[in-house]
Structures are given as structure tokens and as C-alpha cells.
Design a protein around this motif. Structure first.
Motif, PDB file in Angstrom:
ATOM      1  N   PHE A  86       3.104   6.133  -9.220  1.00 54.03           N
ATOM      2  CA  PHE A  86       2.940   5.247 -10.376  1.00 54.03           C
ATOM      3  C   PHE A  86       2.938   6.041 -11.677  1.00 54.03           C
ATOM      4  O   PHE A  86       3.529   5.622 -12.666  1.00 54.03           O
ATOM      5  CB  PHE A  86       1.654   4.438 -10.252  1.00 54.03           C
ATOM      6  CG  PHE A  86       1.418   3.521 -11.414  1.00 54.03           C
ATOM      7  CD1 PHE A  86       2.133   2.343 -11.521  1.00 54.03           C
ATOM      8  CD2 PHE A  86       0.518   3.853 -12.411  1.00 54.03           C
ATOM      9  CE1 PHE A  86       1.951   1.502 -12.608  1.00 54.03           C
ATOM     10  CE2 PHE A  86       0.324   3.019 -13.499  1.00 54.03           C
ATOM     11  CZ  PHE A  86       1.041   1.836 -13.599  1.00 54.03           C
ATOM     12  N   LEU A 131      -5.607  -4.222  -7.575  1.00 55.38           N
ATOM     13  CA  LEU A 131      -5.012  -5.064  -8.605  1.00 55.38           C
ATOM     14  C   LEU A 131      -4.881  -6.500  -8.130  1.00 55.38           C
ATOM     15  O   LEU A 131      -4.924  -6.783  -6.933  1.00 55.38           O
ATOM     16  CB  LEU A 131      -3.643  -4.510  -9.005  1.00 55.38           C
ATOM     17  CG  LEU A 131      -3.614  -3.036  -9.425  1.00 55.38           C
ATOM     18  CD1 LEU A 131      -2.196  -2.634  -9.783  1.00 55.38           C
ATOM     19  CD2 LEU A 131      -4.568  -2.783 -10.583  1.00 55.38           C
ATOM     20  N   ASP A 145       1.823  -0.901  -2.325  1.00 52.65           N
ATOM     21  CA  ASP A 145       2.122  -2.319  -2.463  1.00 52.65           C
ATOM     22  C   ASP A 145       1.715  -3.087  -1.214  1.00 52.65           C
ATOM     23  O   ASP A 145       1.538  -2.504  -0.137  1.00 52.65           O
ATOM     24  CB  ASP A 145       3.608  -2.513  -2.745  1.00 52.65           C
ATOM     25  CG  ASP A 145       3.935  -2.319  -4.214  1.00 52.65           C
ATOM     26  OD1 ASP A 145       3.356  -3.043  -5.047  1.00 52.65           O
ATOM     27  OD2 ASP A 145       4.754  -1.429  -4.535  1.00 52.65           O
ATOM     28  N   THR A 158      -9.449   0.162 -14.659  1.00 50.34           N
ATOM     29  CA  THR A 158      -8.571  -0.617 -15.517  1.00 50.34           C
ATOM     30  C   THR A 158      -9.362  -1.161 -16.696  1.00 50.34           C
ATOM     31  O   THR A 158     -10.554  -1.439 -16.599  1.00 50.34           O
ATOM     32  CB  THR A 158      -7.936  -1.780 -14.742  1.00 50.34           C
ATOM     33  OG1 THR A 158      -8.969  -2.541 -14.107  1.00 50.34           O
ATOM     34  CG2 THR A 158      -6.980  -1.262 -13.684  1.00 50.34           C
ATOM     35  N   ALA A 214      -1.759  -4.989  -4.874  1.00 49.05           N
ATOM     36  CA  ALA A 214      -1.486  -3.557  -4.806  1.00 49.05           C
ATOM     37  C   ALA A 214      -2.773  -2.763  -5.018  1.00 49.05           C
ATOM     38  O   ALA A 214      -3.760  -3.279  -5.556  1.00 49.05           O
ATOM     39  CB  ALA A 214      -0.450  -3.159  -5.852  1.00 49.05           C
ATOM     40  N   TRP A 256       0.366  -5.165 -14.458  1.00 46.96           N
ATOM     41  CA  TRP A 256       0.721  -3.897 -13.833  1.00 46.96           C
ATOM     42  C   TRP A 256       1.997  -4.052 -13.005  1.00 46.96           C
ATOM     43  O   TRP A 256       2.150  -4.989 -12.242  1.00 46.96           O
ATOM     44  CB  TRP A 256      -0.427  -3.393 -12.953  1.00 46.96           C
ATOM     45  CG  TRP A 256      -1.620  -3.079 -13.768  1.00 46.96           C
ATOM     46  CD1 TRP A 256      -2.573  -3.966 -14.175  1.00 46.96           C
ATOM     47  CD2 TRP A 256      -1.983  -1.832 -14.315  1.00 46.96           C
ATOM     48  NE1 TRP A 256      -3.510  -3.337 -14.939  1.00 46.96           N
ATOM     49  CE2 TRP A 256      -3.168  -2.029 -15.039  1.00 46.96           C
ATOM     50  CE3 TRP A 256      -1.428  -0.564 -14.274  1.00 46.96           C
ATOM     51  CZ2 TRP A 256      -3.807  -0.992 -15.708  1.00 46.96           C
ATOM     52  CZ3 TRP A 256      -2.056   0.459 -14.925  1.00 46.96           C
ATOM     53  CH2 TRP A 256      -3.222   0.236 -15.637  1.00 46.96           C
ATOM     54  N   SER A 257       2.876  -3.093 -13.141  1.00 46.35           N
ATOM     55  CA  SER A 257       4.134  -3.145 -12.413  1.00 46.35           C
ATOM     56  C   SER A 257       4.550  -1.759 -12.008  1.00 46.35           C
ATOM     57  O   SER A 257       4.012  -0.763 -12.472  1.00 46.35           O
ATOM     58  CB  SER A 257       5.232  -3.762 -13.295  1.00 46.35           C
ATOM     59  OG  SER A 257       5.453  -2.974 -14.453  1.00 46.35           O
ATOM     60  N   LYS A 258       5.529  -1.693 -11.127  1.00 44.04           N
ATOM     61  CA  LYS A 258       6.083  -0.399 -10.780  1.00 44.04           C
ATOM     62  C   LYS A 258       6.774   0.195 -11.990  1.00 44.04           C
ATOM     63  O   LYS A 258       7.374  -0.539 -12.790  1.00 44.04           O
ATOM     64  CB  LYS A 258       7.092  -0.535  -9.636  1.00 44.04           C
ATOM     65  CG  LYS A 258       6.478  -0.836  -8.288  1.00 44.04           C
ATOM     66  CD  LYS A 258       7.547  -0.812  -7.206  1.00 44.04           C
ATOM     67  CE  LYS A 258       6.932  -1.061  -5.845  1.00 44.04           C
ATOM     68  NZ  LYS A 258       7.961  -1.021  -4.790  1.00 44.04           N
ATOM     69  N   LEU A 269      -3.952   1.074  -6.518  1.00 45.58           N
ATOM     70  CA  LEU A 269      -3.681   2.374  -7.116  1.00 45.58           C
ATOM     71  C   LEU A 269      -4.702   3.371  -6.587  1.00 45.58           C
ATOM     72  O   LEU A 269      -5.859   3.028  -6.364  1.00 45.58           O
ATOM     73  CB  LEU A 269      -3.772   2.305  -8.642  1.00 45.58           C
ATOM     74  CG  LEU A 269      -2.828   1.348  -9.368  1.00 45.58           C
ATOM     75  CD1 LEU A 269      -3.102   1.390 -10.868  1.00 45.58           C
ATOM     76  CD2 LEU A 269      -1.376   1.666  -9.075  1.00 45.58           C
ATOM     77  N   ARG A 320       0.785   4.199  -5.970  1.00 48.24           N
ATOM     78  CA  ARG A 320       0.637   2.747  -5.845  1.00 48.24           C
ATOM     79  C   ARG A 320       1.039   2.325  -4.440  1.00 48.24           C
ATOM     80  O   ARG A 320       2.163   2.620  -3.981  1.00 48.24           O
ATOM     81  CB  ARG A 320       1.496   2.022  -6.876  1.00 48.24           C
ATOM     82  CG  ARG A 320       1.479   0.499  -6.721  1.00 48.24           C
ATOM     83  CD  ARG A 320       2.417  -0.173  -7.714  1.00 48.24           C
ATOM     84  NE  ARG A 320       2.624  -1.577  -7.358  1.00 48.24           N
ATOM     85  CZ  ARG A 320       2.194  -2.619  -8.082  1.00 48.24           C
ATOM     86  NH1 ARG A 320       1.553  -2.406  -9.211  1.00 48.24           N
ATOM     87  NH2 ARG A 320       2.431  -3.847  -7.682  1.00 48.24           N
ATOM     88  N   GLY A 374       2.956   3.191 -16.468  1.00 47.19           N
ATOM     89  CA  GLY A 374       2.817   4.560 -15.987  1.00 47.19           C
ATOM     90  C   GLY A 374       2.961   5.634 -17.029  1.00 47.19           C
ATOM     91  O   GLY A 374       2.980   6.825 -16.676  1.00 47.19           O
TER      92      GLY A 374
END
Length: 328
Positions: free
Chosen positions: A48, A21, A40, A60, A25, A325-327, A27, A38, A106
């Protein structure tokens, strides 16, 4: 050329499907656990998404989604030799084989449930084109003396079409593919590459239009595929990625590394992992193209490879993963 390799994480499960990403990060999937993980930049690893079944290849999409090839489930065990290996079962949480969509937080959404010829058997890997469509490989299955060889498919609209078109195995005889695995596009999108596991062969087709394949430059088979490369010795091909200069980088099972193959079929290099692993499964590139990430499933490790080579250029940013994209 030198390709320095660094270990990023160990003690993982039977890992596959890395995606890098923009925020640094990565995935990746844990096939046996049915999870997308994920990693980091600070080295922390979190779940995730819980997708169940057996998540394999990831990609993606331009609208902020994540497509997941879910083979339905795969039990994993530690073999007598100490390596993690599939145990021939569907695992503890099987799902119907499909292409799932996961949003940026997620949550699992409806994806591609089937193709026009019927149900998927074991979706394995996928690659998106510049038009929002994706090419998908289905690994097939062996049932005693009966073999479903799998196939190659195409779906439109960022995985929202819910049904895919079959591209290979509609012709007779159904060759060249048996156990199609890795799939990738040349940087200009004009060539589709597919790695065949059982034979250790890499094939190509010309892309005539989105989801339309034509004969390659030297058609070898009735379906118009050109044989690009065949691995030497007793080894298999797994998933692949194409680097910014068009080199096809294929995870090579039993040899424990990545085969780097030029578009003309010459082997440029073989990159072994620092710890031998008979099940190196997949590779992806950072958005800039200067780092490759490799999953080694037999030992549960994730590696980074410095891909900055003399004469290499930076990857185009046109197909970069979204920054949302985030946690979870």
C-alpha cells in the motif's frame, strides 16, 4: 468465552500495526521492509505504501489520512529457532524516527517530526481520540548501560500539528513507564491505557481533557498511573486495542497470544494463536467490533478472531476508518 481464531495469511514479514477498513481490507506494517501492506477480502496482498524505516503502529484519521509510528528502522533476521526476530540494527533504509502521514492513495506526507522535549527515539503505537488528537508511545532505547525509557505524547489536529506535547516523564521521578508500547482509550474516551513492555504491566490514567491526563482511580505512582494488570510469569506486553465493551486486549510476547483484561483488572481470557509465535505483536478491531485482527511477527502470520460474544454490543461507528481508502 470462546474466541475462534482463523489464519488469514502466512509467509509475511515481521508484521505489526493492523488497521481494519470499512471495505473489509486490513492494512498492516512490515517493519523490516519499511512497508505498509494491504490484505483485501479476496485474500490478495499488495504494497500500500513504502514509508522506509521501521513502520510500527497505524491509525486512521477522520480527515482520510493514515498515521504511522515509524521507529526509524529495524533489521530483522530468522533466528536459530526459526522465528523472525530483530537483529539489533536499524535496517537497510533508516529514517528519522517520527509519526508519518500517508494519504488514502499511499503517498507519504509530512507528519509529526518531534515533541516539545526534543526528538523521538522509537515511536511505537498511537490511538486517536474523538477530537482529532492522538496519544503516542515512544518505546525509547537501550545504549549499553544507558536507558532512554521513552514516554507518552499527545498531538492535535489529525497529526498535522508537526509537534507533540509530552504527557508522561515530565514529572520526577520518571515513573511508571519503561518501554511504553501499546496505547488505547476506553470506549467513552475517559481512560487512557498504556502497556509497558519490560515489566508486562498495564497502566491507566484518567483523561481530564484532550491531551490532559489526571490520576487514575487508584494512583500507584508519582505520575498518577493506576496499575490495572501485571502479566504472570516471564512474558512481555506489546501493542493493544480496546474492544467495544471496554476490555483491554494486549498482545503478549513469549506467551503467544492475546490477554483480554477487564477494566477492573481481571483477566477474562487468554487467546493463543493456532501456531505458537513468541512475538504476537498487535491487535485491532473491525469497524463493527465483531472481528479482531492479530499480527504474529515471529512466524509472519495474520489472524482473525471471531469476537461475537454473548452480551457484546456493536462498536459505535463514530470513529470508523474512512471509506475512501483504495489500492495505490
Amino acid at each position: 468465552m470462546r474466541y475462534p481464531v482463523t489464519e488469514l495469511a502466512r509467509g509475511l514479514g515481521f508484521v505489526e500495526g493492523p488497521v481494519a477498513l470499512e471495505d473489509g481490507a486490513v492494512l498492516f506494517t512490515d517493519i523490516g521492509a519499511g512497508l505498509i501492506m494491504r490484505l483485501d477480502p479476496d485474500g490478495s496482498i499488495d504494497v500500500f505504501a513504502d514509508v522506509g524505516g521501521g513502520p510500527n503502529g497505524l491509525a486512521t484519521t477522520s480527515d482520510g489520512g493514515l498515521l504511522v509510528c515509524n521507529n526509524g528502522g529495524m533489521g530483522i533476521r530468522e533466528a536459530a529457532d526459526g522465528f523472525l526476530r530483530p537483529n539489533g540494527t536499524r535496517g537497510t533504509r533508516p529514517v528519522d524516527p517520527c509519526i508519518q502521514r500517508v494519504n488514502a492513495h499511499g503517498r507519504v506526507e509530512a507528519g509529526i517530526a518531534s515533541h516539545r522535549g526534543g526528538s523521538f527515539v522509537a515511536p511505537n503505537d498511537l490511538v486517536l481520540d474523538a477530537y482529532g488528537g492522538c496519544y503516542i508511545t515512544d518505546f525509547g532505547a537501550v545504549h549499553g548501560r544507558l536507558v532512554d525509557p521513552g514516554g507518552v505524547y499527545y498531538a492535535k489536529a489529525n497529526g498535522r500539528s508537526h509537534i507533540a506535547d509530552e504527557l508522561v516523564h515530565v514529572a520526577s521521578p520518571p515513573l511508571p513507564l519503561t518501554q511504553p508500547n501499546g496505547v488505547g482509550l476506553s470506549p467513552d474516551g475517559d481512560t487512557l491505557y498504556v502497556a509497558e513492555t519490560a515489566s508486562g504491566r498495564l497502566w491507566s490514567w484518567a483523561v481530564i481533557a484532550p491531551g490532559v491526563l489526571g490520576p487514575g482511580p487508584q494512583p500507584t505512582t508519582a505520575n498518577g498511573a493506576t496499575l490495572v494488570y501485571a502479566v504472570e510469569g516471564y512474558a512481555f506486553f506489546d501493542s493493544l486495542a480496546v474492544d467495544p465493551d471496554g476490555y483491554i486486549c494486549v498482545a503478549t510476547v513469549r506467551k503467544g497470544g492475546i490477554s483480554v483484561i477487564a477494566p477492573d483488572g481481571e483477566l477474562e481470557a487468554f487467546i493463543p494463536m493456532p501456531v505458537f509465535d513468541p512475538a504476537v505483536t498487535n491487535i485491532c478491531f473491525s469497524p463493527e467490533g465483531d472481528t479482531a485482527y492479530v499480527t504474529a511477527a515471529g512466524t509472519g502470520r495474520l489472524y482473525a478472531i471471531d469476537w461475537r460474544q454473548p452480551g457484546r454490543r456493536s462498536r459505535s461507528t463514530s470513529n470508523r476508518p474512512p471509506s475512501v481508502w483504495s489500492k495505490p
